[in-house]
Design an enzyme around this catalytic site. Structure first.
Site, PDB file in Angstrom:
ATOM      1  N   GLU A   1      -3.626  26.630 -19.609  1.00 39.56           N
ATOM      2  CA  GLU A   1      -2.768  25.728 -18.825  1.00 39.56           C
ATOM      3  C   GLU A   1      -2.294  24.525 -19.634  1.00 39.56           C
ATOM      4  OE1 GLU A   1      -4.712  24.255 -15.332  1.00 39.56           O
ATOM      5  OE2 GLU A   1      -2.967  23.077 -14.674  1.00 39.56           O
TER       6      GLU A   1
ATOM      7  N   ASP B   1       2.296  13.923 -12.368  1.00 40.02           N
ATOM      8  CA  ASP B   1       1.290  14.917 -11.987  1.00 40.02           C
ATOM      9  C   ASP B   1       0.298  14.302 -10.993  1.00 40.02           C
ATOM     10  OD1 ASP B   1      -0.483  17.143 -12.172  1.00 40.02           O
ATOM     11  OD2 ASP B   1      -1.663  16.055 -13.656  1.00 40.02           O
TER      12      ASP B   1
ATOM     13  N   HIS C   1       3.043  19.708 -14.011  1.00 39.42           N
ATOM     14  CA  HIS C   1       2.881  19.478 -15.443  1.00 39.42           C
ATOM     15  C   HIS C   1       4.155  19.592 -16.262  1.00 39.42           C
ATOM     16  CE1 HIS C   1      -1.735  20.371 -15.479  1.00 39.42           C
ATOM     17  NE2 HIS C   1      -1.380  19.491 -14.567  1.00 39.42           N
TER      18      HIS C   1
ATOM     19  N   ASP D   1      -0.802  15.444  -8.032  1.00 35.20           N
ATOM     20  CA  ASP D   1      -1.683  16.352  -7.292  1.00 35.20           C
ATOM     21  C   ASP D   1      -1.696  16.116  -5.791  1.00 35.20           C
ATOM     22  OD1 ASP D   1      -2.846  17.953  -9.552  1.00 35.20           O
ATOM     23  OD2 ASP D   1      -3.435  15.969 -10.228  1.00 35.20           O
TER      24      ASP D   1
ATOM     25  N   TRP E   1      -8.078  24.671 -18.990  1.00 34.89           N
ATOM     26  CA  TRP E   1      -7.302  23.435 -19.146  1.00 34.89           C
ATOM     27  C   TRP E   1      -8.187  22.405 -19.824  1.00 34.89           C
ATOM     28  CZ3 TRP E   1      -8.142  18.435 -17.251  1.00 34.89           C
ATOM     29  CH2 TRP E   1      -7.151  17.518 -17.639  1.00 34.89           C
TER      30      TRP E   1
ATOM     31  N   ASP F   1      -3.698  23.775  -6.633  1.00 31.48           N
ATOM     32  CA  ASP F   1      -4.352  22.754  -7.453  1.00 31.48           C
ATOM     33  C   ASP F   1      -3.856  21.367  -7.064  1.00 31.48           C
ATOM     34  OD1 ASP F   1      -5.744  21.320  -9.301  1.00 31.48           O
ATOM     35  OD2 ASP F   1      -4.487  21.866 -11.004  1.00 31.48           O
TER      36      ASP F   1
ATOM     37  N   HIS G   1      -0.297  27.146 -10.824  1.00 30.25           N
ATOM     38  CA  HIS G   1      -1.059  26.170 -10.066  1.00 30.25           C
ATOM     39  C   HIS G   1      -0.058  25.483  -9.151  1.00 30.25           C
ATOM     40  CE1 HIS G   1      -5.043  25.333 -12.418  1.00 30.25           C
ATOM     41  NE2 HIS G   1      -4.993  26.519 -11.841  1.00 30.25           N
TER      42      HIS G   1
ATOM     43  N   ASP H   1       1.459  24.775 -14.108  1.00 33.77           N
ATOM     44  CA  ASP H   1       1.124  23.899 -12.983  1.00 33.77           C
ATOM     45  C   ASP H   1       2.397  23.139 -12.610  1.00 33.77           C
ATOM     46  OD1 ASP H   1       0.367  21.414 -11.636  1.00 33.77           O
ATOM     47  OD2 ASP H   1      -1.710  21.923 -12.102  1.00 33.77           O
TER      48      ASP H   1
ATOM     49  N   LYS I   1       0.165  20.966 -20.247  1.00 30.53           N
ATOM     50  CA  LYS I   1       0.470  19.746 -19.500  1.00 30.53           C
ATOM     51  C   LYS I   1       1.436  18.899 -20.311  1.00 30.53           C
ATOM     52  CE  LYS I   1      -1.955  16.274 -16.816  1.00 30.53           C
ATOM     53  NZ  LYS I   1      -3.186  16.073 -16.044  1.00 30.53           N
TER      54      LYS I   1
HETATM   55  C1  RNT Z   1      -5.248  19.128 -14.739  1.00 31.62           C
HETATM   56  C2  RNT Z   1      -5.007  20.559 -14.425  1.00 31.62           C
HETATM   57  C3  RNT Z   1      -6.219  21.338 -14.027  1.00 31.62           C
HETATM   58  C4  RNT Z   1      -7.105  20.612 -13.052  1.00 31.62           C
HETATM   59  C5  RNT Z   1      -8.219  21.441 -12.501  1.00 31.62           C
HETATM   60  C6  RNT Z   1      -9.260  20.614 -11.825  1.00 31.62           C
HETATM   61  O1  RNT Z   1      -4.108  18.403 -14.917  1.00 31.62           O
HETATM   62  O2  RNT Z   1      -4.008  20.681 -13.460  1.00 31.62           O
HETATM   63  O3  RNT Z   1      -5.833  22.571 -13.538  1.00 31.62           O
HETATM   64  O4  RNT Z   1      -6.379  20.094 -11.991  1.00 31.62           O
HETATM   65  O5  RNT Z   1      -8.737  22.250 -13.469  1.00 31.62           O
HETATM   66 ZN    ZN Z   2      -3.618  22.692 -12.742  1.00 31.75          ZN
END
Ligand code: RNT
Ligand code: ZN
Length: 421
Positions: free
Chosen positions: A229, A297, A265, A299, A188, A329, A289, A262, A231
């Site tokens: 990955e 996003d 994302h 997290d 990523w 993640d 993820h 993810d 986004k």
């Molecule tokens: C970032 C991505 C990525 C990170 C990690 C730390 O938006 O989701 O995967 O969260 O690599």
């Molecule tokens: Zn991620």
């Protein structure tokens, strides 16, 4: 919880599920095969060990909160991980980022890292009976401060990151070979911009060129696998992200690599679950993820919500358990970090259990007969079935705390270990 009671509740649940058309023993045998890759970075707010007090920066990623007890050294992180894994049923994996190497107090730049810096992790993983996954770290670095890495218009910057990712792939080979399980290397990058660029084509062409160079070396899939990955946007990259979903989907398919989806994302109403049957017809696998986005996003810690549920159901319905890689993640520094790991992993596993306890045969038959009412009603009834009794029994069988006991264990660990940091 009292094991006798759990066993009794399970036997009753088993009967009720059998009447409903579901074999709980089969569901549990499938559940035991699911390995979740636990993200090391929840343990220290994505800091890493390059220097003391390193903090996440320049990635458009944010960790909020300053709950006490953060892991400050590799020993502390391993201790916390050991505690977390002890509360998660099943055998799982650990997902490392390149900044978590053991650099012996020396400055080792990202274009200098190699397997030797991860030998300690491999030895530890061997002892803990864990497998490893890996990630290049293309953020929290002066050469990422412009917001561009592999798609930077500056050749020297691209060269630096290309070298970093190449080395990370080699480290993945080392991990996979030593631990006898393919190591997943996920890439990523934060590249993107706050305002719309005039020349989007240029950035994407540069990224493609960088990736072509990175993936020139081919490694055995027995040792490592690659994923990319995408986004939608990040803070500071609201208008443009070089590595968008379309870019990586096209790139991955053309190179027989996997995409990493993810959950945070995509557009908030976009279903990631719906993508599985589309992508798997053309791709060898998919990486997920698991995260929980709130408005963006963000997290947040994974919980058993509709999104996770839908994803698990689709994976089961597509019979794709052996084609998917599941990683967590998220990073939340506002609560006990070890608890955050365990809560997310247990929620993800519960989602798979609930998915495995669907009356698949009856649902398919109703659908085939065009009986849409029955299909809808069965799905609703499935929600009220006693999956909790099956879950507790699974925890009992795999020797991890059942019911709410794990909460007490986390609190005890906080008092005895985390509070003393
Ligand atoms: C970032 C991505 C990525 C990170 C990690 C730390 O938006 O989701 O995967 O969260 O690599
Ligand atoms: Zn991620």
């Amino acid at each position: 919880m009292n094991p006798g009671k759990i066993e009794k509740a399970y036997r009753l649940a088993q009967e009720l599920y059998a009447e409903f058309g579901v074999d709980t023993e089969h569901a549990l045998s499938q559940l035991k095969k699911i390995a979740i890759s636990l993200h090391c970075w929840q343990g220290d707010d994505v800091g890493g060990f390059e220097k003391p007090d390193a903090v996440l920066s320049g990635a458009g990623l944010q960790v909020t909160g300053n709950y006490p007890g953060k892991a400050r050294t590799v020993e502390e992180l391993r201790l916390d991980l050991h505690q977390a894994f002890a509360l998660i049923p099943g055998s799982h994996r650990l997902n490392l980022h390149a900044i978590y190497g053991e650099f012996g107090g020396k400055p080792v730049d990202r274009d200098e890292i190699s397997a030797e810096h991860f030998k300690g992790w491999v030895d530890w993983a061997n002892r803990e009976e864990l497998k490893l996954d890996f990630n290049a770290t293309c953020f929290s670095h002066p050469k990422a401060a412009s917001g561009f890495t592999l798609s930077s218009p500056e050749k020297a910057v691209r060269k630096f990151w290309i070298e970093h990712v190449k080395r990370c792939r080699k480290i993945s080979v080392f991990m996979g070979r030593e631990l006898k399980s393919p190591c997943l290397h996920n890439l990523w990058i934060p590249d993107g911009s706050k305002e719309a660029p005039t020349d989007r084509w240029k950035y994407r062409r540069l990224l493609k060129e960088s990736l072509d160079e990175i993936y020139e070396a081919e490694y055995s899939p027995q040792q490592m696998k690659d994923s990319l990955e995408s986004k939608l946007f990040g803070i500071g990259s609201e208008s443009f992200v070089t590595g968008s979903h379309e870019f990586y989907l096209a790139y991955a398919l053309s190179k027989r690599k996997m995409v990493c989806l993810d959950l945070g994302h995509f557009h908030p109403t976009e279903s990631v679950a719906d993508k599985i049957s589309a992508i798997l017809l053309f791709s060898p696998g998919i990486v997920f993820h698991l995260s929980r986005g709130i408005r963006w996003d963000s997290d947040h810690v994974v919980i058993l919500n509709d999104e996770i549920q839908a994803l698990a159901e689709e994976i089961i319905r597509c019979q794709a358990l052996d084609k998917v890689h599941i990683a967590l993640d998220y990073f939340d520094a506002s609560l006990n970090r070890v608890g955050a790991w365990v809560a997310g992993a247990r929620a993800a596993l519960k989602a798979f259990l609930v998915a495995l306890l669907q009356p698949e045969g009856r649902l398919r038959a109703a659908e085939q007969a065009g009986n849409n009412f029955e299909r809808l009603a069965l799905r609703e009834e499935a929600k009220a079935m006693p999956y909790g009794a099956v879950w507790d029994y699974h925890c009992l069988q795999t020797s991890v705390p059942q019911g709410t006991d794990w909460i007490t264990d986390i609190q005890k660990y906080e008092k005895e270990v985390l509070d003393k940091r």
